[in-house]
Design a protein around this motif. Structure first.
Motif, short mmCIF file in Angstrom:
data_model
loop_
_atom_site.label_atom_id
_atom_site.label_comp_id
_atom_site.label_asym_id
_atom_site.label_seq_id
_atom_site.Cartn_x
_atom_site.Cartn_y
_atom_site.Cartn_z
N VAL A 91 0.84 -1.19 0.00
CA VAL A 91 0.00 0.00 0.00
C VAL A 91 0.88 1.25 0.00
CG1 VAL A 91 -1.94 1.15 1.11
CG2 VAL A 91 -1.75 -1.32 1.22
N GLY A 92 1.71 1.37 -1.00
CA GLY A 92 2.45 2.61 -1.23
C GLY A 92 1.63 3.49 -2.15
N HIS A 93 2.27 4.45 -2.74
CA HIS A 93 1.53 5.36 -3.63
C HIS A 93 0.99 4.63 -4.85
CE1 HIS A 93 2.78 8.70 -1.24
NE2 HIS A 93 4.02 8.29 -1.29
N LEU A 94 1.83 3.74 -5.42
CA LEU A 94 1.40 3.04 -6.61
C LEU A 94 0.24 2.09 -6.30
CD1 LEU A 94 1.87 2.59 -9.61
CD2 LEU A 94 3.53 0.82 -9.02
N GLY A 95 0.34 1.38 -5.19
CA GLY A 95 -0.71 0.45 -4.80
C GLY A 95 -2.05 1.14 -4.63
N THR A 96 -2.06 2.25 -3.91
CA THR A 96 -3.33 2.96 -3.71
C THR A 96 -3.81 3.56 -5.04
OG1 THR A 96 -2.08 4.90 -2.99
CG2 THR A 96 -2.95 3.50 -1.28
N ALA A 97 -2.87 4.04 -5.85
CA ALA A 97 -3.26 4.59 -7.15
C ALA A 97 -3.98 3.52 -7.97
CB ALA A 97 -2.05 5.11 -7.91
N LEU A 98 -3.44 2.31 -7.98
CA LEU A 98 -4.05 1.24 -8.76
C LEU A 98 -5.41 0.86 -8.18
CD1 LEU A 98 -0.99 -1.05 -9.48
CD2 LEU A 98 -2.11 0.56 -11.02
N ALA A 99 -5.50 0.86 -6.84
CA ALA A 99 -6.77 0.49 -6.20
C ALA A 99 -7.88 1.43 -6.65
CB ALA A 99 -6.63 0.54 -4.68
N MET A 100 -7.51 2.67 -6.89
CA MET A 100 -8.53 3.66 -7.24
C MET A 100 -8.57 3.94 -8.73
SD MET A 100 -8.30 6.12 -3.98
CE MET A 100 -6.61 6.23 -3.44
N TYR A 101 -7.80 3.21 -9.49
CA TYR A 101 -7.67 3.48 -10.93
C TYR A 101 -8.96 3.19 -11.66
CZ TYR A 101 -5.49 3.53 -15.53
OH TYR A 101 -5.17 3.82 -16.83
N ARG A 102 -9.45 4.21 -12.35
CA ARG A 102 -10.72 4.04 -13.06
C ARG A 102 -10.65 2.93 -14.11
NH1 ARG A 102 -14.89 5.43 -14.37
NH2 ARG A 102 -16.28 6.36 -12.86
N GLY A 103 -9.52 2.84 -14.79
CA GLY A 103 -9.36 1.85 -15.84
C GLY A 103 -9.61 0.43 -15.35
N PHE A 104 -9.33 0.19 -14.07
CA PHE A 104 -9.59 -1.13 -13.50
C PHE A 104 -11.05 -1.25 -13.09
CE2 PHE A 104 -4.98 -1.88 -11.83
CZ PHE A 104 -4.55 -1.95 -13.14
N ARG A 105 -11.57 -0.17 -12.50
CA ARG A 105 -12.93 -0.21 -11.96
C ARG A 105 -13.96 -0.25 -13.07
NH1 ARG A 105 -14.18 1.82 -7.13
NH2 ARG A 105 -12.62 0.99 -5.70
N ASP A 106 -13.65 0.34 -14.22
CA ASP A 106 -14.60 0.36 -15.32
C ASP A 106 -14.86 -1.06 -15.85
OD1 ASP A 106 -14.81 3.05 -15.12
OD2 ASP A 106 -13.53 3.52 -16.83
N ARG A 107 -13.85 -1.88 -15.79
CA ARG A 107 -14.02 -3.28 -16.20
C ARG A 107 -14.60 -4.04 -15.02
NH1 ARG A 107 -13.55 -3.17 -21.66
NH2 ARG A 107 -11.48 -2.53 -22.36
N LYS A 108 -14.70 -5.34 -15.16
CA LYS A 108 -15.34 -6.09 -14.08
C LYS A 108 -14.36 -6.59 -13.03
CE LYS A 108 -19.58 -7.50 -16.31
NZ LYS A 108 -20.52 -8.63 -16.51
N PHE A 109 -13.31 -5.82 -12.77
CA PHE A 109 -12.36 -6.23 -11.75
C PHE A 109 -12.87 -5.81 -10.37
CE2 PHE A 109 -9.75 -5.58 -15.59
CZ PHE A 109 -9.32 -6.89 -15.73
N GLU A 110 -12.88 -6.76 -9.45
CA GLU A 110 -13.26 -6.42 -8.09
C GLU A 110 -12.02 -6.50 -7.21
OE1 GLU A 110 -15.39 -8.22 -4.19
OE2 GLU A 110 -15.79 -9.22 -6.09
#
Lengths: 211, 211
Positions: A91-110
């Motif tokens: 949970v560094g900057h990159l980890g949290t950035a990815l967690a909140m990344y729209r590109g992931f959330r728009d798809r069906k990734f949970e």
DNA sequence: TAGATTGTTAATCGATTAACAATC
DNA sequence: TAGATTGTTAATCGATTAACAATC
């Protein structure tokens, strides 16, 4: 589906096509040609047709492709008709950035949880995703049947995280730590090295200047 | 340096070799073989030798490569003996993550400033890097002679950021927005699509399961 | 000289592209 | 039928790999 080997570059391009089709579908367009998809995706029309040909015939000669249908087909090919469970470790900057990344959330990734060894981060919540103790990683992957693990830890911990992923029965690993991971052949592994991208650019600039 | 075209994949691998050599150099090792570099970088020994052969002869037959020397040579090839000035536009999670990313800071990249349109972010400082108004972007690129621009804005703003980069005389663009950018041929452009990586994995898992 | 490892060539493999037959 | 665009083949191009001569 034909059985000869499909280039990984084809899959990456399909992913790009699908994003463009998604945009075009929202605009309400019904028909689209390989040339238009090509332009919208930054590739050649022949590429688009060849890539699709690996998986079937989705168009109508003389007419083009039905946007909605083709989009659905590509999503199915990529496995994006299914829901995928993901965990992020580090949970560094990159980890949290990815967690909140729209590109992931728009798809069906949970994104099931974030994990870290740092106690002070436990219980923090980013966009509804909780940070949990690293020690619980294996348990939660098994309980929740997590499919994909993302590594955003420092390089020094990356291999041990990968080992836990493997032991827990994860199917694929996306590794952002700049190192070579050893995992069994049946685990899908993909490395993303962000610094490499900058360095390819510096090489290109530098070689131009030398001319 | 020979003049036939060098594959981009070769450059990306050189970057990986250099990171491994950096580690090996710290361990105090003096000599290394193509086989060891290959293992440390996840490629074949032939690959290592071929990649290096594009740029000269750096080893000694029967002996191997001097770690320190080879490392210095590769850094020079990649242009990493020079200092590069970088700006990041889009102070979201990804933008700040990149600003603080060790992989960038370890090399000679100097991140000059972050930029955003959101007034409430102006003046914030991340690891010594200040967030400045988007309106000052062109002025500062010109004043500071910035080499590389990174785009971490939403897709909708990416092209207009790229246009400003081009007008300001930037040499290369690293784009994290999932869209096709139009820039003149003399500007180096590299797109990084994070979601594509996850989707290549889901395709691979899904195709295995279908068998 | 024997052993080792590079640098380079040539063979293989795979991906891209152009071109066109098929067909709406 | 004429025009358009797909699906597919064959040609081209480029990258990887194996093998070995060069040489320490």
């Amino acid at each position: 589906m034909k059985s000869y080997k499909i280039p990984e570059a084809t899959i990456a391009r399909l992913s790009v096509y699908s994003r463009y089709l998604s945009k075009v579908e929202q605009q309400g367009l019904e028909l689209i040609s390989s040339g238009e998809i090509a332009e919208g995706s930054g590739v050649s029309p022949a590429h688009v047709r060849k890539d699709l040909a690996y998986f079937g015939e989705f168009g109508t000669r003389g007419v083009g492709y039905n946007v909605k249908e083709l989009h659905r087909h590509i999503l199915k090919i990529l496995g994006l008709d299914l829901k995928w469970k993901v965990v992020i470790v580090g949970v560094g900057h990159l980890g949290t950035a990815l967690a909140m990344y729209r590109g992931f959330r728009d798809r069906k990734f949970e994104i099931v949880s974030l994990f870290d060894v740092d106690e002070s981060k436990f219980g923090k919540v980013y966009e509804g995703i909780e940070v949990k103790p690293f020690n619980d990683l294996e348990k939660i992957i098994k309980e929740e049947n997590v499919d994909i693990g993302i590594i955003t830890t420092p390089t020094s911990s990356a291999q041990s995280v990968a080992d836990i992923f493997v032991n827990s029965g994860i199917k694929a690993i996306l590794n952002f730590a700049p190192c070579v991971l050893n995992v069994p052949y049946n685990i899908e592994l993909r490395n993303v090295d962000l610094a490499v991208n900058l360095e390819v650019l510096t090489f290109n600039i530098a070689s131009k200047q030398k001319k």
